[in-house]
Write a protein that holds these residues in place. Structure first.
Motif, PDB file in Angstrom:
ATOM      1  N   ALA A  21       0.833  -1.200   0.000  1.00 48.74           N
ATOM      2  CA  ALA A  21       0.000   0.000   0.000  1.00 48.74           C
ATOM      3  C   ALA A  21       0.874   1.259   0.000  1.00 48.74           C
ATOM      4  O   ALA A  21       0.560   2.244  -0.676  1.00 48.74           O
ATOM      5  CB  ALA A  21      -0.926  -0.002   1.214  1.00 48.74           C
ATOM      6  N   THR A  22       1.971   1.199   0.742  1.00 53.27           N
ATOM      7  CA  THR A  22       2.888   2.342   0.779  1.00 53.27           C
ATOM      8  C   THR A  22       3.529   2.564  -0.589  1.00 53.27           C
ATOM      9  O   THR A  22       3.616   3.700  -1.075  1.00 53.27           O
ATOM     10  CB  THR A  22       3.983   2.120   1.828  1.00 53.27           C
ATOM     11  OG1 THR A  22       3.374   1.968   3.122  1.00 53.27           O
ATOM     12  CG2 THR A  22       4.949   3.297   1.870  1.00 53.27           C
ATOM     13  N   ALA A  23       3.967   1.465  -1.218  1.00 55.47           N
ATOM     14  CA  ALA A  23       4.580   1.576  -2.549  1.00 55.47           C
ATOM     15  C   ALA A  23       3.569   2.126  -3.556  1.00 55.47           C
ATOM     16  O   ALA A  23       3.911   2.973  -4.389  1.00 55.47           O
ATOM     17  CB  ALA A  23       5.092   0.213  -3.005  1.00 55.47           C
ATOM     18  N   ALA A  24       2.326   1.662  -3.467  1.00 56.69           N
ATOM     19  CA  ALA A  24       1.288   2.161  -4.371  1.00 56.69           C
ATOM     20  C   ALA A  24       1.026   3.635  -4.125  1.00 56.69           C
ATOM     21  O   ALA A  24       0.817   4.414  -5.068  1.00 56.69           O
ATOM     22  CB  ALA A  24      -0.001   1.351  -4.183  1.00 56.69           C
ATOM     23  N   GLY A  25       1.051   4.041  -2.854  1.00 60.17           N
ATOM     24  CA  GLY A  25       0.847   5.446  -2.516  1.00 60.17           C
ATOM     25  C   GLY A  25       1.970   6.329  -3.038  1.00 60.17           C
ATOM     26  O   GLY A  25       1.727   7.421  -3.553  1.00 60.17           O
ATOM     27  N   VAL A  26       3.211   5.848  -2.915  1.00 58.65           N
ATOM     28  CA  VAL A  26       4.355   6.591  -3.427  1.00 58.65           C
ATOM     29  C   VAL A  26       4.234   6.763  -4.942  1.00 58.65           C
ATOM     30  O   VAL A  26       4.462   7.855  -5.483  1.00 58.65           O
ATOM     31  CB  VAL A  26       5.674   5.867  -3.081  1.00 58.65           C
ATOM     32  CG1 VAL A  26       6.849   6.474  -3.847  1.00 58.65           C
ATOM     33  CG2 VAL A  26       5.934   5.948  -1.579  1.00 58.65           C
ATOM     34  N   PHE A  27       3.862   5.683  -5.620  1.00 57.62           N
ATOM     35  CA  PHE A  27       3.708   5.740  -7.081  1.00 57.62           C
ATOM     36  C   PHE A  27       2.613   6.731  -7.474  1.00 57.62           C
ATOM     37  O   PHE A  27       2.805   7.567  -8.369  1.00 57.62           O
ATOM     38  CB  PHE A  27       3.374   4.347  -7.624  1.00 57.62           C
ATOM     39  CG  PHE A  27       3.111   4.320  -9.107  1.00 57.62           C
ATOM     40  CD1 PHE A  27       4.162   4.363 -10.013  1.00 57.62           C
ATOM     41  CD2 PHE A  27       1.810   4.258  -9.592  1.00 57.62           C
ATOM     42  CE1 PHE A  27       3.916   4.340 -11.382  1.00 57.62           C
ATOM     43  CE2 PHE A  27       1.558   4.252 -10.955  1.00 57.62           C
ATOM     44  CZ  PHE A  27       2.610   4.285 -11.857  1.00 57.62           C
ATOM     45  N   GLN A 117       3.823   7.993   7.412  1.00 58.35           N
ATOM     46  CA  GLN A 117       3.438   8.462   6.080  1.00 58.35           C
ATOM     47  C   GLN A 117       4.378   9.559   5.586  1.00 58.35           C
ATOM     48  O   GLN A 117       4.664   9.643   4.389  1.00 58.35           O
ATOM     49  CB  GLN A 117       1.992   8.981   6.100  1.00 58.35           C
ATOM     50  CG  GLN A 117       0.939   7.934   6.415  1.00 58.35           C
ATOM     51  CD  GLN A 117       0.777   6.892   5.317  1.00 58.35           C
ATOM     52  OE1 GLN A 117       1.570   6.826   4.390  1.00 58.35           O
ATOM     53  NE2 GLN A 117      -0.257   6.089   5.405  1.00 58.35           N
ATOM     54  N   LEU A 118       4.847  10.406   6.497  1.00 62.28           N
ATOM     55  CA  LEU A 118       5.786  11.455   6.094  1.00 62.28           C
ATOM     56  C   LEU A 118       7.092  10.840   5.606  1.00 62.28           C
ATOM     57  O   LEU A 118       7.668  11.285   4.597  1.00 62.28           O
ATOM     58  CB  LEU A 118       6.060  12.395   7.265  1.00 62.28           C
ATOM     59  CG  LEU A 118       6.953  13.600   6.962  1.00 62.28           C
ATOM     60  CD1 LEU A 118       6.314  14.509   5.912  1.00 62.28           C
ATOM     61  CD2 LEU A 118       7.238  14.385   8.244  1.00 62.28           C
ATOM     62  N   LEU A 119       7.548   9.797   6.303  1.00 68.93           N
ATOM     63  CA  LEU A 119       8.784   9.130   5.903  1.00 68.93           C
ATOM     64  C   LEU A 119       8.563   8.190   4.725  1.00 68.93           C
ATOM     65  O   LEU A 119       9.335   8.186   3.763  1.00 68.93           O
ATOM     66  CB  LEU A 119       9.354   8.338   7.088  1.00 68.93           C
ATOM     67  CG  LEU A 119       9.805   9.156   8.310  1.00 68.93           C
ATOM     68  CD1 LEU A 119      10.183   8.231   9.456  1.00 68.93           C
ATOM     69  CD2 LEU A 119      10.980  10.058   7.949  1.00 68.93           C
ATOM     70  N   GLY A 120       7.489   7.400   4.807  1.00 70.82           N
ATOM     71  CA  GLY A 120       7.266   6.367   3.803  1.00 70.82           C
ATOM     72  C   GLY A 120       6.710   6.874   2.490  1.00 70.82           C
ATOM     73  O   GLY A 120       7.069   6.367   1.418  1.00 70.82           O
ATOM     74  N   ARG A 121       5.809   7.884   2.565  1.00 74.14           N
ATOM     75  CA  ARG A 121       5.178   8.373   1.338  1.00 74.14           C
ATOM     76  C   ARG A 121       5.543   9.808   0.993  1.00 74.14           C
ATOM     77  O   ARG A 121       5.134  10.313  -0.054  1.00 74.14           O
ATOM     78  CB  ARG A 121       3.645   8.267   1.470  1.00 74.14           C
ATOM     79  CG  ARG A 121       3.112   6.863   1.364  1.00 74.14           C
ATOM     80  CD  ARG A 121       1.600   6.838   1.382  1.00 74.14           C
ATOM     81  NE  ARG A 121       0.996   7.607   0.296  1.00 74.14           N
ATOM     82  CZ  ARG A 121      -0.310   7.635   0.047  1.00 74.14           C
ATOM     83  NH1 ARG A 121      -1.131   6.947   0.840  1.00 74.14           N
ATOM     84  NH2 ARG A 121      -0.793   8.353  -0.940  1.00 74.14           N
ATOM     85  N   GLY A 122       6.307  10.461   1.868  1.00 73.61           N
ATOM     86  CA  GLY A 122       6.636  11.855   1.632  1.00 73.61           C
ATOM     87  C   GLY A 122       8.003  12.090   1.026  1.00 73.61           C
ATOM     88  O   GLY A 122       8.156  12.890   0.102  1.00 73.61           O
ATOM     89  N   ILE A 123       9.004  11.381   1.516  1.00 78.69           N
ATOM     90  CA  ILE A 123      10.382  11.660   1.109  1.00 78.69           C
ATOM     91  C   ILE A 123      10.633  11.288  -0.344  1.00 78.69           C
ATOM     92  O   ILE A 123      11.221  12.069  -1.110  1.00 78.69           O
ATOM     93  CB  ILE A 123      11.365  10.918   2.035  1.00 78.69           C
ATOM     94  CG1 ILE A 123      11.319  11.535   3.435  1.00 78.69           C
ATOM     95  CG2 ILE A 123      12.777  10.980   1.478  1.00 78.69           C
ATOM     96  CD1 ILE A 123      12.211  10.842   4.443  1.00 78.69           C
TER      97      ILE A 123
END
Length: 266
Positions: A21-27, A117-123
């Motif tokens: 889910a994190t990878a999908a969010g980053v994408f 989320q700041l670290l996983g999907r923000g950076i």
């Protein structure tokens, strides 16, 4: 406080387990970052210095929005769905029997979620944006610390808004409508679509005075060093003021709601 620190840590670890889910969010954030970037480039080429931002500052604003989207719950997706569901099913009664404050429990859990989320999907989206485009970055090292303080206050304001939204389920038994209204409000009034400094006249003044401005517009201006010295202090006071108002309103509504807990179905 050890209890709430453990809840915060648990919130971080819980969301860290959702790797796909994190990878999908980053994408998704990265793709939307590119779409908005090219839109902003076309707009700023026609209207240089629109809203007081030059091109590099405007593009930085785009990627800051993508970096803070999940952390500050600009469009929801934090804790509110789970809390609404617990209210609907009656599981909230278990939460109320815990030897812990309901609001502080959920705030701690949400703070852990926001940190991840700041670290996983923000950076990553922000780094991709900085590599692909000429983004304005802070000139002074202390600006990064000032930015993190603004983000923390923005997360707190976001929690205050969504906690109030979730508590409406005590009366409505289905928070979908209120969630949609809050989602649209957050998207428009946070600056997610366009910086609030672009909004004209009274609309701009109202938008910049609403709490959603604390979640993106203010942290972005701190990052871009538009707020320094006394202006930075005023920004913090604005955010902290809304945080106090919203948390106090949430506590008052919680007190009323817990006196009339209704378990759906009987």
């Amino acid at each position: 406080m050890r209890l709430y620190a453990a809840v915060l840590t648990g919130g971080f670890r819980r969301h860290a387990t959702y790797r796909m889910a994190t990878a999908a969010g980053v994408f998704t954030n990265t793709v939307f970052g590119f779409i908005l970037t090219f839109t902003y480039m076309a707009l700023w080429n026609e209207r240089p210095r629109l809203g007081g931002y030059d091109m590099s500052e405007a593009l930085a604003f785009v990627w800051l929005g993508q970096a803070l989207l999940a952390a500050c719950s600009l469009m929801g997706g934090g804790f509110e769905d789970e809390l609404i569901e617990r209210i609907k099913t009656g599981d909230i009664a278990v939460d109320l029997y815990r030897p812990a404050d309901l609001q502080l429990w959920w705030f701690s859990a949400n703070l852990g979620r926001a940190a991840f989320q700041l670290l996983g999907r923000g950076i990553v989206p922000m780094a991709v944006g900085a590599l692909a485009f000429d983004l304005a970055l802070p000139e002074h090292p202390l600006t990064w610390l000032a930015f993190l303080v603004a983000v923390f206050l923005g997360v707190t304001v976001g929690f205050g808004i969504w906690f109030l939204v979730a508590l409406t389920a005590f009366w409505l038994m289905d928070g979908a409508g209120v969630v949609q209204v809050a989602w649209l409000s957050g998207t428009f009034f946070s600056g997610m679509l366009l910086p609030l400094t672009v909004f004209p006249g009274v609309l701009g003044e109202v938008a910049r005075a609403l709490p959603w401005a604390s979640m993106l517009q203010v942290p972005a201006d701190v990052f871009l060093e538009k707020r320094t010295g006394w202006a930075l202090l005023e920004a913090y006071v604005f955010q902290a003021g809304w945080a106090v108002v919203l948390l106090a309103a949430g506590r008052a509504l919680q007190a009323v709601a817990t006196r009339r807990v209704v378990v759906q179905g009987g």
